[in-house]
Scaffold this active site. Structure first.
Site, PDB file in Angstrom:
ATOM      1  N   SER A  12       0.868  -1.135  -0.080  1.00 49.80           N
ATOM      2  CA  SER A  12      -0.161  -0.054  -0.020  1.00 49.80           C
ATOM      3  C   SER A  12       0.764   1.222   0.153  1.00 49.80           C
ATOM      4  O   SER A  12       0.341   2.129  -0.117  1.00 49.80           O
ATOM      5  CB  SER A  12      -0.380   0.230   1.350  1.00 49.80           C
ATOM      6  OG  SER A  12      -0.377  -0.245   2.306  1.00 49.80           O
ATOM      7  N   ASP A  29      16.819   1.916   1.136  1.00 49.38           N
ATOM      8  CA  ASP A  29      16.288   2.848   1.536  1.00 49.38           C
ATOM      9  C   ASP A  29      16.120   4.859   0.657  1.00 49.38           C
ATOM     10  O   ASP A  29      17.011   4.633  -0.180  1.00 49.38           O
ATOM     11  CB  ASP A  29      17.866   3.035   2.489  1.00 49.38           C
ATOM     12  CG  ASP A  29      17.292   4.324   3.737  1.00 49.38           C
ATOM     13  OD1 ASP A  29      17.348   3.630   4.998  1.00 49.38           O
ATOM     14  OD2 ASP A  29      16.987   4.935   3.192  1.00 49.38           O
ATOM     15  N   ASN A  84      19.162  -0.837  14.149  1.00 49.82           N
ATOM     16  CA  ASN A  84      19.340   0.758  15.629  1.00 49.82           C
ATOM     17  C   ASN A  84      18.079   0.688  16.578  1.00 49.82           C
ATOM     18  O   ASN A  84      16.593   0.006  15.721  1.00 49.82           O
ATOM     19  CB  ASN A  84      19.084   1.849  14.944  1.00 49.82           C
ATOM     20  CG  ASN A  84      20.151   2.846  13.963  1.00 49.82           C
ATOM     21  OD1 ASN A  84      21.078   1.800  14.349  1.00 49.82           O
ATOM     22  ND2 ASN A  84      20.061   2.343  12.514  1.00 49.82           N
ATOM     23  N   GLN A  91      17.447   4.597  16.013  1.00 46.40           N
ATOM     24  CA  GLN A  91      16.251   4.215  14.706  1.00 46.40           C
ATOM     25  C   GLN A  91      14.994   5.007  14.703  1.00 46.40           C
ATOM     26  O   GLN A  91      14.732   5.731  15.860  1.00 46.40           O
ATOM     27  CB  GLN A  91      15.466   2.924  16.010  1.00 46.40           C
ATOM     28  CG  GLN A  91      14.774   2.468  15.529  1.00 46.40           C
ATOM     29  CD  GLN A  91      13.476   1.075  16.642  1.00 46.40           C
ATOM     30  OE1 GLN A  91      13.868   0.611  17.703  1.00 46.40           O
ATOM     31  NE2 GLN A  91      12.568   0.737  15.660  1.00 46.40           N
ATOM     32  N   SER A  92      14.504   5.307  13.856  1.00 40.24           N
ATOM     33  CA  SER A  92      12.968   6.467  13.310  1.00 40.24           C
ATOM     34  C   SER A  92      11.877   5.761  12.911  1.00 40.24           C
ATOM     35  O   SER A  92      11.051   6.795  13.485  1.00 40.24           O
ATOM     36  CB  SER A  92      13.847   7.052  12.309  1.00 40.24           C
ATOM     37  OG  SER A  92      14.141   6.726  11.922  1.00 40.24           O
ATOM     38  N   VAL A  93      12.608   4.719  12.612  1.00 39.98           N
ATOM     39  CA  VAL A  93      11.270   4.061  12.323  1.00 39.98           C
ATOM     40  C   VAL A  93      10.987   2.423  13.026  1.00 39.98           C
ATOM     41  O   VAL A  93      11.982   1.768  13.168  1.00 39.98           O
ATOM     42  CB  VAL A  93      11.041   3.480  10.750  1.00 39.98           C
ATOM     43  CG1 VAL A  93      10.259   2.431  10.136  1.00 39.98           C
ATOM     44  CG2 VAL A  93      11.411   4.481   9.690  1.00 39.98           C
ATOM     45  N   HIS A  97      13.976  -3.685  11.671  1.00 37.36           N
ATOM     46  CA  HIS A  97      14.890  -3.534  10.024  1.00 37.36           C
ATOM     47  C   HIS A  97      16.547  -3.715  10.020  1.00 37.36           C
ATOM     48  O   HIS A  97      16.590  -2.544  11.320  1.00 37.36           O
ATOM     49  CB  HIS A  97      14.613  -2.423   9.736  1.00 37.36           C
ATOM     50  CG  HIS A  97      14.644  -1.095  10.123  1.00 37.36           C
ATOM     51  ND1 HIS A  97      13.472  -0.841  10.834  1.00 37.36           N
ATOM     52  CD2 HIS A  97      15.453   0.001  10.292  1.00 37.36           C
ATOM     53  CE1 HIS A  97      14.063   1.006  11.686  1.00 37.36           C
ATOM     54  NE2 HIS A  97      15.190   1.515  10.953  1.00 37.36           N
ATOM     55  N   HIS A  99      19.180  -2.686   7.972  1.00 34.82           N
ATOM     56  CA  HIS A  99      20.025  -1.681   7.119  1.00 34.82           C
ATOM     57  C   HIS A  99      21.397  -2.940   5.703  1.00 34.82           C
ATOM     58  O   HIS A  99      22.314  -3.306   7.130  1.00 34.82           O
ATOM     59  CB  HIS A  99      20.784  -0.545   8.018  1.00 34.82           C
ATOM     60  CG  HIS A  99      19.756   0.758   8.522  1.00 34.82           C
ATOM     61  ND1 HIS A  99      19.154   1.995   7.710  1.00 34.82           N
ATOM     62  CD2 HIS A  99      19.853   0.828   9.764  1.00 34.82           C
ATOM     63  CE1 HIS A  99      18.933   2.359   8.809  1.00 34.82           C
ATOM     64  NE2 HIS A  99      18.420   1.168   9.576  1.00 34.82           N
TER      65      HIS A  99
HETATM   66  P1  5GP Z   1      16.465   3.665  11.431  1.00 39.81           P
HETATM   67  O1  5GP Z   1      16.770   5.266  11.228  1.00 39.81           O
HETATM   68  O2  5GP Z   1      15.305   3.487  11.954  1.00 39.81           O
HETATM   69  O3  5GP Z   1      17.095   2.884  11.561  1.00 39.81           O
HETATM   70  O4  5GP Z   1      15.934   3.646   9.612  1.00 39.81           O
HETATM   71  C1  5GP Z   1      14.839   4.094   9.520  1.00 39.81           C
HETATM   72  C2  5GP Z   1      15.242   4.604   7.452  1.00 39.81           C
HETATM   73  O5  5GP Z   1      13.953   4.448   6.803  1.00 39.81           O
HETATM   74  C3  5GP Z   1      16.213   5.334   7.465  1.00 39.81           C
HETATM   75  O6  5GP Z   1      17.434   5.200   6.854  1.00 39.81           O
HETATM   76  C4  5GP Z   1      15.365   5.799   6.885  1.00 39.81           C
HETATM   77  O7  5GP Z   1      15.349   6.638   5.096  1.00 39.81           O
HETATM   78  C5  5GP Z   1      14.341   4.963   5.450  1.00 39.81           C
HETATM   79  N1  5GP Z   1      13.204   5.341   5.123  1.00 39.81           N
HETATM   80  C6  5GP Z   1      11.676   6.199   6.043  1.00 39.81           C
HETATM   81  N2  5GP Z   1      10.845   5.926   6.020  1.00 39.81           N
HETATM   82  C7  5GP Z   1      10.883   5.132   4.884  1.00 39.81           C
HETATM   83  C8  5GP Z   1      10.117   5.004   3.462  1.00 39.81           C
HETATM   84  O8  5GP Z   1       8.292   5.262   3.416  1.00 39.81           O
HETATM   85  N3  5GP Z   1      10.538   4.121   2.459  1.00 39.81           N
HETATM   86  C9  5GP Z   1      11.633   3.930   2.128  1.00 39.81           C
HETATM   87  N4  5GP Z   1      12.036   3.314   1.134  1.00 39.81           N
HETATM   88  N5  5GP Z   1      12.843   4.240   3.095  1.00 39.81           N
HETATM   89  C10 5GP Z   1      12.561   5.250   4.348  1.00 39.81           C
END
Ligand code: 5GP
Ligand code: ZN
Length: 111
Positions: A12, A29, A84, A91-93, A97, A99
């Site tokens: 979606s 990413d 993360n 961690q932002s999401v 996940h 990387h």
């Molecule tokens: P974190 O900071 O949580 O370890 O990594 C989250 C990653 O998700 C970041 O590198 C960010 O660029 C990526 N990201 C966030 N939103 C989206 C999205 O909607 N699509 C994709 N493909 N990557 C995303």
């Protein structure tokens, strides 16, 4: 629940999909930090690694093996695989996940 990575997993939310099977999805990413920067996720919503349980052992193993498979497919000799766990770790999401990054030199310890 409003989770962007669940959206990518169910199609979606648009992404540049690289790999999918019944348990694992990998996509590019949105804001790459290396020439190759993929994200590998379990389809199952697990907020972060410390929320995984013993029941997720096989699933977590599958994610790692997909990382290996993609590294082979993209001919990545050296790569970094990182998760993360929590805001303080970057961690932002809030959907587990990993990387998968390659194509440049990486510092250690990670910043
Ligand atoms: P974190 O900071 O949580 O370890 O990594 C989250 C990653 O998700 C970041 O590198 C960010 O660029 C990526 N990201 C966030 N939103 C989206 C999205 O909607 N699509 C994709 N493909 N990557 C995303
Ligand atoms: Zn999710």
């Amino acid at each position: 629940m409003n989770c962007i990575f669940c959206g990518i997993a169910d199609g979606s939310v648009k992404s540049q999909l690289i790999y999918e099977d019944e348990d694992v999805v990998a996509f590019k990413d949105l804001n790459p930090q290396a020439p190759t920067h993929l994200l590998l996720i379990p389809r199952k919503h697990i907020a972060r690694l410390d929320q995984a349980s013993e029941d997720d052992a096989l699933l977590l193993g599958k994610v790692l093996l997909v990382a290996k498979k993609l590294a082979q497919q993209f001919d990545l000799k050296d790569f970094r695989l990182v998760t993360n766990n929590g805001k303080g770790a970057g961690q932002s999401v809030d959907h587990l996940h990993f990387h998968l990054m390659a194509g440049r030199r990486f510092l250690w310890p990670a910043g």
